[in-house]
Design an enzyme around this catalytic site. Structure first.
Site, PDB file in Angstrom:
ATOM      1  N   LYS A  22      80.010 -93.023 -27.685  1.00 14.35           N
ATOM      2  CA  LYS A  22      79.352 -93.308 -28.980  1.00 14.35           C
ATOM      3  C   LYS A  22      77.847 -93.516 -28.795  1.00 14.35           C
ATOM      4  CE  LYS A  22      79.501 -97.730 -30.524  1.00 14.35           C
ATOM      5  NZ  LYS A  22      78.190 -98.348 -30.827  1.00 14.35           N
ATOM      6  N   ASN A  23      77.483 -94.348 -27.814  1.00 18.54           N
ATOM      7  CA  ASN A  23      76.072 -94.717 -27.689  1.00 18.54           C
ATOM      8  C   ASN A  23      75.218 -93.625 -27.048  1.00 18.54           C
ATOM      9  OD1 ASN A  23      76.641 -97.050 -28.998  1.00 18.54           O
ATOM     10  ND2 ASN A  23      76.615 -98.368 -27.167  1.00 18.54           N
ATOM     11  N   ARG A  92      73.035-100.260 -37.296  1.00 20.04           N
ATOM     12  CA  ARG A  92      71.635-100.446 -36.942  1.00 20.04           C
ATOM     13  C   ARG A  92      71.072 -99.315 -36.090  1.00 20.04           C
ATOM     14  NH1 ARG A  92      70.218-105.257 -35.885  1.00 20.04           N
ATOM     15  NH2 ARG A  92      68.639-104.567 -34.453  1.00 20.04           N
ATOM     16  N   CYS A 116      72.607-108.986 -36.623  1.00 15.63           N
ATOM     17  CA  CYS A 116      74.018-108.635 -36.790  1.00 15.63           C
ATOM     18  C   CYS A 116      74.849-109.732 -36.144  1.00 15.63           C
ATOM     19  CB  CYS A 116      74.329-107.250 -36.240  1.00 15.63           C
ATOM     20  SG  CYS A 116      74.523-107.165 -34.476  1.00 15.63           S
ATOM     21  N   ARG A 121      68.549-109.322 -32.768  1.00 17.31           N
ATOM     22  CA  ARG A 121      68.272-107.923 -32.437  1.00 17.31           C
ATOM     23  C   ARG A 121      67.022-107.357 -33.122  1.00 17.31           C
ATOM     24  NH1 ARG A 121      73.871-104.704 -32.310  1.00 17.31           N
ATOM     25  NH2 ARG A 121      72.713-103.407 -30.884  1.00 17.31           N
ATOM     26  N   ASP A 306      78.587-105.038 -23.193  1.00 12.92           N
ATOM     27  CA  ASP A 306      79.641-104.432 -24.030  1.00 12.92           C
ATOM     28  C   ASP A 306      81.038-104.566 -23.414  1.00 12.92           C
ATOM     29  OD1 ASP A 306      77.722-103.739 -25.863  1.00 12.92           O
ATOM     30  OD2 ASP A 306      77.624-101.625 -25.298  1.00 12.92           O
ATOM     31  N   ILE A 328      72.304-110.955 -22.497  1.00 16.58           N
ATOM     32  CA  ILE A 328      71.658-109.923 -23.324  1.00 16.58           C
ATOM     33  C   ILE A 328      71.576-110.338 -24.801  1.00 16.58           C
ATOM     34  CG2 ILE A 328      71.644-107.465 -23.986  1.00 16.58           C
ATOM     35  CD1 ILE A 328      71.380-107.812 -20.966  1.00 16.58           C
ATOM     36  N   ARG A 398      84.668 -98.254 -35.547  1.00 16.29           N
ATOM     37  CA  ARG A 398      83.287 -97.809 -35.343  1.00 16.29           C
ATOM     38  C   ARG A 398      83.099 -97.248 -33.943  1.00 16.29           C
ATOM     39  NH1 ARG A 398      78.841-102.050 -36.753  1.00 16.29           N
ATOM     40  NH2 ARG A 398      77.718-100.280 -35.890  1.00 16.29           N
TER      41      ARG A 398
HETATM   42  N1  EPU Z   1      65.270-106.540 -27.947  1.00 14.17           N
HETATM   43  C1  EPU Z   1      64.084-107.114 -28.382  1.00 14.17           C
HETATM   44  N2  EPU Z   1      63.199-106.304 -29.027  1.00 14.17           N
HETATM   45  C2  EPU Z   1      63.426-104.987 -29.245  1.00 14.17           C
HETATM   46  C3  EPU Z   1      64.623-104.421 -28.789  1.00 14.17           C
HETATM   47  C4  EPU Z   1      65.530-105.229 -28.130  1.00 14.17           C
HETATM   48  O1  EPU Z   1      63.859-108.305 -28.201  1.00 14.17           O
HETATM   49  O2  EPU Z   1      62.562-104.326 -29.841  1.00 14.17           O
HETATM   50  C5  EPU Z   1      66.257-107.386 -27.228  1.00 14.17           C
HETATM   51  C6  EPU Z   1      67.594-107.498 -27.963  1.00 14.17           C
HETATM   52  O3  EPU Z   1      67.558-108.500 -28.966  1.00 14.17           O
HETATM   53  C7  EPU Z   1      68.532-107.822 -26.822  1.00 14.17           C
HETATM   54  C8  EPU Z   1      67.940-106.999 -25.655  1.00 14.17           C
HETATM   55  O4  EPU Z   1      66.596-106.720 -26.028  1.00 14.17           O
HETATM   56  O5  EPU Z   1      68.456-109.176 -26.508  1.00 14.17           O
HETATM   57  C9  EPU Z   1      68.647-105.703 -25.349  1.00 14.17           C
HETATM   58  O6  EPU Z   1      68.872-104.986 -26.547  1.00 14.17           O
HETATM   59  P1  EPU Z   1      68.846-103.414 -26.637  1.00 14.17           P
HETATM   60  O7  EPU Z   1      67.656-102.989 -27.436  1.00 14.17           O
HETATM   61  O8  EPU Z   1      69.004-102.807 -25.288  1.00 14.17           O
HETATM   62  O9  EPU Z   1      70.155-103.132 -27.506  1.00 14.17           O
HETATM   63  P2  EPU Z   1      70.329-101.955 -28.532  1.00 14.17           P
HETATM   64  O10 EPU Z   1      69.561-100.786 -28.080  1.00 14.17           O
HETATM   65  O11 EPU Z   1      70.112-102.463 -29.907  1.00 14.17           O
HETATM   66  C10 EPU Z   1      72.358-100.838 -27.326  1.00 14.17           C
HETATM   67  C11 EPU Z   1      73.765-100.495 -27.683  1.00 14.17           C
HETATM   68  C12 EPU Z   1      74.600-101.769 -27.779  1.00 14.17           C
HETATM   69  C13 EPU Z   1      74.542-102.480 -26.435  1.00 14.17           C
HETATM   70  C14 EPU Z   1      73.075-102.757 -26.055  1.00 14.17           C
HETATM   71  C15 EPU Z   1      72.919-103.386 -24.689  1.00 14.17           C
HETATM   72  C16 EPU Z   1      73.478 -98.441 -28.950  1.00 14.17           C
HETATM   73  C17 EPU Z   1      73.570 -97.741 -30.243  1.00 14.17           C
HETATM   74  N3  EPU Z   1      73.763 -99.751 -28.938  1.00 14.17           N
HETATM   75  O12 EPU Z   1      71.878-101.669 -28.379  1.00 14.17           O
HETATM   76  O13 EPU Z   1      75.936-101.373 -28.054  1.00 14.17           O
HETATM   77  O14 EPU Z   1      75.236-103.695 -26.501  1.00 14.17           O
HETATM   78  O15 EPU Z   1      72.334-101.524 -26.074  1.00 14.17           O
HETATM   79  O16 EPU Z   1      73.478-102.582 -23.720  1.00 14.17           O
HETATM   80  O17 EPU Z   1      73.197 -97.838 -27.926  1.00 14.17           O
HETATM   81  C18 EPU Z   1      78.123-101.633 -28.836  1.00 14.17           C
HETATM   82  O18 EPU Z   1      78.330-100.435 -28.571  1.00 14.17           O
HETATM   83  O19 EPU Z   1      79.068-102.426 -29.131  1.00 14.17           O
HETATM   84  C19 EPU Z   1      76.760-102.157 -28.804  1.00 14.17           C
HETATM   85  C20 EPU Z   1      76.418-103.289 -29.399  1.00 14.17           C
END
Ligand code: EPU
Length: 423
Positions: A22-23, A92, A116, A121, A306, A328, A398
């Site tokens: 998915k990701n 998101r 969320c 996030r 995850d 995280i 999802r």
């Molecule tokens: N963060 C910030 N600022 C930003 C972006 C992130 O502070 O601008 C923080 C977040 O709040 C968090 C950390 O950085 O504490 C890591 O977040 P990240 O941005 O890596 O998460 P994401 O890109 O929003 C993706 C996956 C998630 C997975 C995380 C961590 C996708 C679509 N989603 O989210 O997947 O948990 O990386 O590996 O790729 C899931 O599939 O259940 C899921 C939540």
């Protein structure tokens, strides 16, 4: 709302095929914005989030169809239109359209995703990176608007490793003028998959899989055919399922190299995990013989957040105490209250869960609160005595393709109760 009814305690056997990630699929779908023409994506999982991303792209004028198992996205008729709140609030990852839209059209408007269930996030790093590349960012009425005649290369340092942030910036940089360097870039296999696809589209990217990604912008990209990597979190979830039920299963269509941290940790619990021809063989210890072990979630190649919820379900039945540290997301223990309803003994203090293994879990009505929390309830329910009724499984839909069919095929007793009450 559909529910899942699981009667636990059965040993499973046989083979399970893992779906596409998915990701990885979501950013690849967003990357089609970067060029005109028809892209074909293979190994696309049939999931609610994929439908949502299709709706986001269709709303921008893309023509999307599934033919012969391939997802076809034609962006010839794409127009510069926003990703609306109605869609972004349900997923998101819609924010992944921001970078490609501003790179291709010089302007992008995307509803700001709110917090969320698992945390606040923020997307400040996505915005900081685009600003460094010359975009003018404004926030208005819940939307982020990014404008730049043409983005220009920049050196961007992310103080936190962000998966979708790295993906957004990499896509934007692919069409920017000059060289972009992303420091402290995320190294997740899904980021690598996107980089490989962008290279096939004509992008100039080096440092893939490292924390420094360099992108030399090009004027144009072309559409491609691309096969998405298997889902490493679904793979880890099935390892946990086999482990907790003391089963012997073969997991096919998976990538062992992507689940090394998961496999190493779960081996410490006594699960036998070995790579064999055609997949990963998993043999769970006899019920009651799981060992406790400690886990800390980290960005890749560390143990993934995850998989934290599924690990806690497993540790709930270990013979001893496991300490889990979530680093995280700040609110990713929503499954704990539900697991306690099944008899688990878990204490949470700040970001640390102390899981004291119990001899047995008992089936109960429980509620799914987010995607991976739902998966942990399925893992626990399969080992619990009696019936577990999991409500709000739209979260599960999802991210897990046909989970009840896959578990049934392994001999598990699992049924979907449709909203209408039919099975
Ligand atoms: N963060 C910030 N600022 C930003 C972006 C992130 O502070 O601008 C923080 C977040 O709040 C968090 C950390 O950085 O504490 C890591 O977040 P990240 O941005 O890596 O998460 P994401 O890109 O929003 C993706 C996956 C998630 C997975 C995380 C961590 C996708 C679509 N989603 O989210 O997947 O948990 O990386 O590996 O790729 C899931 O599939 O259940 C899921 C939540």
């Amino acid at each position: 709302m559909d529910k899942l009814l699981i009667k636990g305690g059965r040993q499973l056997s046989g083979t399970v095929e893992i779906s596409g990630a998915k990701n990885a699929a979501l950013p690849l779908m967003a990357s089609t914005i970067l060029c005109k023409g028809e892209t074909v994506l293979w190994n696309i999982p049939n999931l609610r989030d994929i439908e949502t991303m299709s709706e986001v792209l269709a709303n921008m004028g893309a023509d999307i169809s599934i033919e012969g198992g391939g997802l076809r996205i034609n962006t010839d008729t794409l127009i510069n239109k926003e990703a609306p709140y109605e869609l972004v609030k349900t997923m998101r990852a819609s924010v992944l359209t921001l970078g490609p839209m501003v790179a291709r059209f010089g302007c992008a408007k995307v509803s700001l995703p709110g917090g969320c269930a698992i945390g606040a996030r923020p997307i400040n790093l996505h915005l900081m990176g685009l600003e460094k590349m010359g975009a003018e960012i404004t926030l208005s009425q819940g939307y982020v608007v990014a404008k730049a005649k043409r983005l220009k290369g920049a050196t961007i340092y992310c103080d936190i490793s962000t998966v979708t942030g790295t993906e957004n910036l990499m896509m934007a940089a692919a069409l920017a003028k000059g060289r972009t360097v992303i420091e402290n870039a995320a190294r997740e296999p899904e980021v690598e998959d996107l980089a490989n696809a962008l290279i096939k589209m004509g992008a100039n990217i080096s440092g893939i899989g490292t924390t420094t990604i360099e992108i030399e912008g090009v004027d144009e990209l072309r559409p491609i055919e691309y096969k998405i990597i298997p889902d490493r979190i679904e793979t880890g979830t099935f390892i946990s399922i086999a482990g907790i039920t003391g089963s012997n299963i073969l997991i096919k269509n998976c990538h062992y190299g992507h689940v090394l941290a998961i496999a190493e940790k779960l081996r410490e619990t006594g699960i036998i995990i070995s790579e064999e021809q055609g997949g990963i063989r998993v043999i769970g210890p006899t019920p009651g013989a799981l060992h406790p072990t400690d886990v800390k979630t980290l960005p890749y190649p560390g143990f993934p957040t995850d998989m934290q919820a599924q690990f806690i379900a497993l540790a709930s039945l270990a013979a001893g105490t496991s300490i889990v540290k979530e680093t995280i997301f700040e609110n990713r223990y929503m499954h704990v209250a539900e697991l306690r309803r099944m008899g688990a003994n878990i204490e949470i203090e700040d970001n640390i869960a102390t899981v004291r293994g119990v001899k047995r879990l008992l089936g109960a009505p429980v509620m799914a609160t987010d995607l991976r929390a739902s998966a942990s309830l399925v893992v626990a329910a399969l080992a619990a005595e009696g019936e577990t009724l999991i409500d709000r499984i739209y979260h599960l839909d999802r991210g897990y393709e046909k989970i009840e069919d896959k578990i049934s095929a392994l001999g598990g007793n699992i049924q979907r109760i449709r909203q209408s009450g039919t099975v």
